[in-house]
Design a protein around this motif. Sequence first.
Motif, PDB file in Angstrom:
ATOM      1  N   ARG A 164       0.869  -1.178   0.000  1.00 34.62           N
ATOM      2  CA  ARG A 164       0.000   0.000   0.000  1.00 34.62           C
ATOM      3  C   ARG A 164       0.906   1.228   0.000  1.00 34.62           C
ATOM      4  O   ARG A 164       1.947   1.223   0.629  1.00 34.62           O
ATOM      5  CB  ARG A 164      -0.920   0.024   1.227  1.00 34.62           C
ATOM      6  N   ARG A 165       0.469   2.287  -0.637  1.00 38.21           N
ATOM      7  CA  ARG A 165       1.336   3.454  -0.776  1.00 38.21           C
ATOM      8  C   ARG A 165       1.686   4.084   0.569  1.00 38.21           C
ATOM      9  O   ARG A 165       2.742   4.709   0.717  1.00 38.21           O
ATOM     10  CB  ARG A 165       0.682   4.499  -1.692  1.00 38.21           C
ATOM     11  N   ASP A 166       0.815   3.936   1.585  1.00 42.92           N
ATOM     12  CA  ASP A 166       1.077   4.571   2.871  1.00 42.92           C
ATOM     13  C   ASP A 166       1.845   3.686   3.849  1.00 42.92           C
ATOM     14  O   ASP A 166       2.030   4.066   5.011  1.00 42.92           O
ATOM     15  CB  ASP A 166      -0.235   5.038   3.513  1.00 42.92           C
ATOM     16  N   MET A 167       2.301   2.510   3.446  1.00 44.02           N
ATOM     17  CA  MET A 167       3.076   1.669   4.348  1.00 44.02           C
ATOM     18  C   MET A 167       4.499   2.202   4.461  1.00 44.02           C
ATOM     19  O   MET A 167       4.957   2.987   3.627  1.00 44.02           O
ATOM     20  CB  MET A 167       3.069   0.211   3.885  1.00 44.02           C
ATOM     21  N   ASN A 168       5.228   1.796   5.507  1.00 45.14           N
ATOM     22  CA  ASN A 168       6.580   2.310   5.696  1.00 45.14           C
ATOM     23  C   ASN A 168       7.589   1.534   4.855  1.00 45.14           C
ATOM     24  O   ASN A 168       7.324   0.408   4.398  1.00 45.14           O
ATOM     25  CB  ASN A 168       6.968   2.323   7.180  1.00 45.14           C
ATOM     26  N   VAL A 169       8.749   2.128   4.645  1.00 48.24           N
ATOM     27  CA  VAL A 169       9.729   1.548   3.720  1.00 48.24           C
ATOM     28  C   VAL A 169      10.293   0.227   4.236  1.00 48.24           C
ATOM     29  O   VAL A 169      10.631  -0.653   3.439  1.00 48.24           O
ATOM     30  CB  VAL A 169      10.874   2.548   3.425  1.00 48.24           C
ATOM     31  N   LYS A 170      10.406   0.062   5.554  1.00 50.66           N
ATOM     32  CA  LYS A 170      10.934  -1.196   6.083  1.00 50.66           C
ATOM     33  C   LYS A 170       9.990  -2.355   5.795  1.00 50.66           C
ATOM     34  O   LYS A 170      10.429  -3.444   5.415  1.00 50.66           O
ATOM     35  CB  LYS A 170      11.190  -1.065   7.584  1.00 50.66           C
ATOM     36  N   ASP A 171       8.689  -2.136   5.976  1.00 52.17           N
ATOM     37  CA  ASP A 171       7.726  -3.194   5.677  1.00 52.17           C
ATOM     38  C   ASP A 171       7.686  -3.484   4.180  1.00 52.17           C
ATOM     39  O   ASP A 171       7.538  -4.642   3.764  1.00 52.17           O
ATOM     40  CB  ASP A 171       6.340  -2.796   6.166  1.00 52.17           C
ATOM     41  N   ALA A 172       7.804  -2.437   3.363  1.00 52.76           N
ATOM     42  CA  ALA A 172       7.820  -2.641   1.911  1.00 52.76           C
ATOM     43  C   ALA A 172       9.054  -3.438   1.497  1.00 52.76           C
ATOM     44  O   ALA A 172       8.983  -4.300   0.610  1.00 52.76           O
ATOM     45  CB  ALA A 172       7.783  -1.306   1.183  1.00 52.76           C
ATOM     46  N   ALA A 173      10.201  -3.162   2.135  1.00 55.02           N
ATOM     47  CA  ALA A 173      11.421  -3.914   1.838  1.00 55.02           C
ATOM     48  C   ALA A 173      11.246  -5.383   2.217  1.00 55.02           C
ATOM     49  O   ALA A 173      11.663  -6.290   1.485  1.00 55.02           O
ATOM     50  CB  ALA A 173      12.604  -3.302   2.578  1.00 55.02           C
ATOM     51  N   LYS A 174      10.606  -5.634   3.355  1.00 63.76           N
ATOM     52  CA  LYS A 174      10.348  -7.018   3.765  1.00 63.76           C
ATOM     53  C   LYS A 174       9.450  -7.716   2.760  1.00 63.76           C
ATOM     54  O   LYS A 174       9.696  -8.874   2.384  1.00 63.76           O
ATOM     55  CB  LYS A 174       9.721  -7.039   5.159  1.00 63.76           C
ATOM     56  N   CYS A 175       8.418  -7.015   2.294  1.00 56.41           N
ATOM     57  CA  CYS A 175       7.511  -7.592   1.303  1.00 56.41           C
ATOM     58  C   CYS A 175       8.242  -7.888   0.005  1.00 56.41           C
ATOM     59  O   CYS A 175       8.023  -8.928  -0.629  1.00 56.41           O
ATOM     60  CB  CYS A 175       6.346  -6.640   1.067  1.00 56.41           C
ATOM     61  N   ALA A 176       9.123  -6.984  -0.407  1.00 58.11           N
ATOM     62  CA  ALA A 176       9.911  -7.208  -1.620  1.00 58.11           C
ATOM     63  C   ALA A 176      10.760  -8.468  -1.484  1.00 58.11           C
ATOM     64  O   ALA A 176      10.850  -9.279  -2.413  1.00 58.11           O
ATOM     65  CB  ALA A 176      10.792  -6.000  -1.906  1.00 58.11           C
ATOM     66  N   LEU A 177      11.387  -8.649  -0.321  1.00 57.98           N
ATOM     67  CA  LEU A 177      12.226  -9.828  -0.116  1.00 57.98           C
ATOM     68  C   LEU A 177      11.396 -11.111  -0.099  1.00 57.98           C
ATOM     69  O   LEU A 177      11.844 -12.148  -0.601  1.00 57.98           O
ATOM     70  CB  LEU A 177      13.014  -9.682   1.191  1.00 57.98           C
ATOM     71  N   ILE A 178      10.197 -11.053   0.452  1.00 59.13           N
ATOM     72  CA  ILE A 178       9.322 -12.235   0.412  1.00 59.13           C
ATOM     73  C   ILE A 178       8.957 -12.561  -1.034  1.00 59.13           C
ATOM     74  O   ILE A 178       8.878 -13.732  -1.420  1.00 59.13           O
ATOM     75  CB  ILE A 178       8.062 -12.000   1.264  1.00 59.13           C
TER      76      ILE A 178
END
Length: 245
Positions: A164-178
Motif C-alpha cells: 500500500r502506498r502509505d506503508m513504511n519503507v521497512k515493511d515494503a522492503a520485507k515484502c519485496a524480499l518475500i
Amino acid sequence: MTYCVGILLDEGVVLASDTRTNAGIDRVSTFRKMFSFEKPGERFFTLLTAGNLSLTQGVISLIGEWLETEDPERDLYAVGSMFAAARVIGRALREVHKIDGGYLQQHDVDFSATFILSGQVRGGKLRLFQIYDAGNFIEAMGDTTYFQIGEVKYGKPILDRIIRRDMNVKDAAKCALISFDSTMRSNASVGPPIDLMIYRRDTLERPFCTRLEEDDPYWQEIREGWGEALYEAFYHVGRDPGWRL
C-alpha cells in the motif's frame, strides 16, 4: 533470468534486484543489475535492469559516458526532471539497439531489455518509471505502486496483497524480499545475492544500500519465517468446509 522490483511509497522508494544471469547444473553467473548515479543534495537516480546482458551493460556504459557532457538530452546530471531522465535512458537504449541490434538478429540472439528507473531531482518529486525495449516508458501513479521486470509472476501475488502506498519503507522492503523468496522457490534462474536500496523522499542524500548474501541472517529469517507462517496459515483457514465425505 532476472527479477527486479521497484516500490513507490509516500515515505520513499524501495528497489531490489537479484544478481543471477544463468542457471544450470554446472553454471551460475552473477552480475549486478542495480546501478546508481547521484549528486548528494542535488539528485539521485537508480536503474534496475533485465534482459540481454550485453544490451543492458551497453546502456549503462553509454549513460556513464554521457555524464558531465552538460547535454540535457543525454546527461543525467544535466536533466531538469525525472521525465527527462527517463527519456535519457530510452535514448541510450535505442542507441545501443541501433548499433548492435541488426547484427545480433542475424544470429537469432534475443536482444531485448527493460529497465526500472527511480529517482528525484531537487525541486521535483520522487518518481518511478518502467522503460520498455523500444525506449518508451510508463510511470507509477494513482493505484500503481510498484513495477516488476524479469521473472515477475511468482512474486506478484504477495505484492498485490500487501503493498500500500502509505506503508513504511521497512515493511515494503520485507515484502519485496518475500516476493524474491517466492520467485526463487519456483524458478532456479533467479538467485542471490540480492541488492536492496531504500531512499526516503526529499532527502536527496545517499540512499541505504545493502547486499544480502545467501547466508545473510535477515534473509534466512525472512525465508524460514515466511515458510513457517504460510504452513501455519494453511492449516488454520477453512478448517471445516462442512462437506460430507
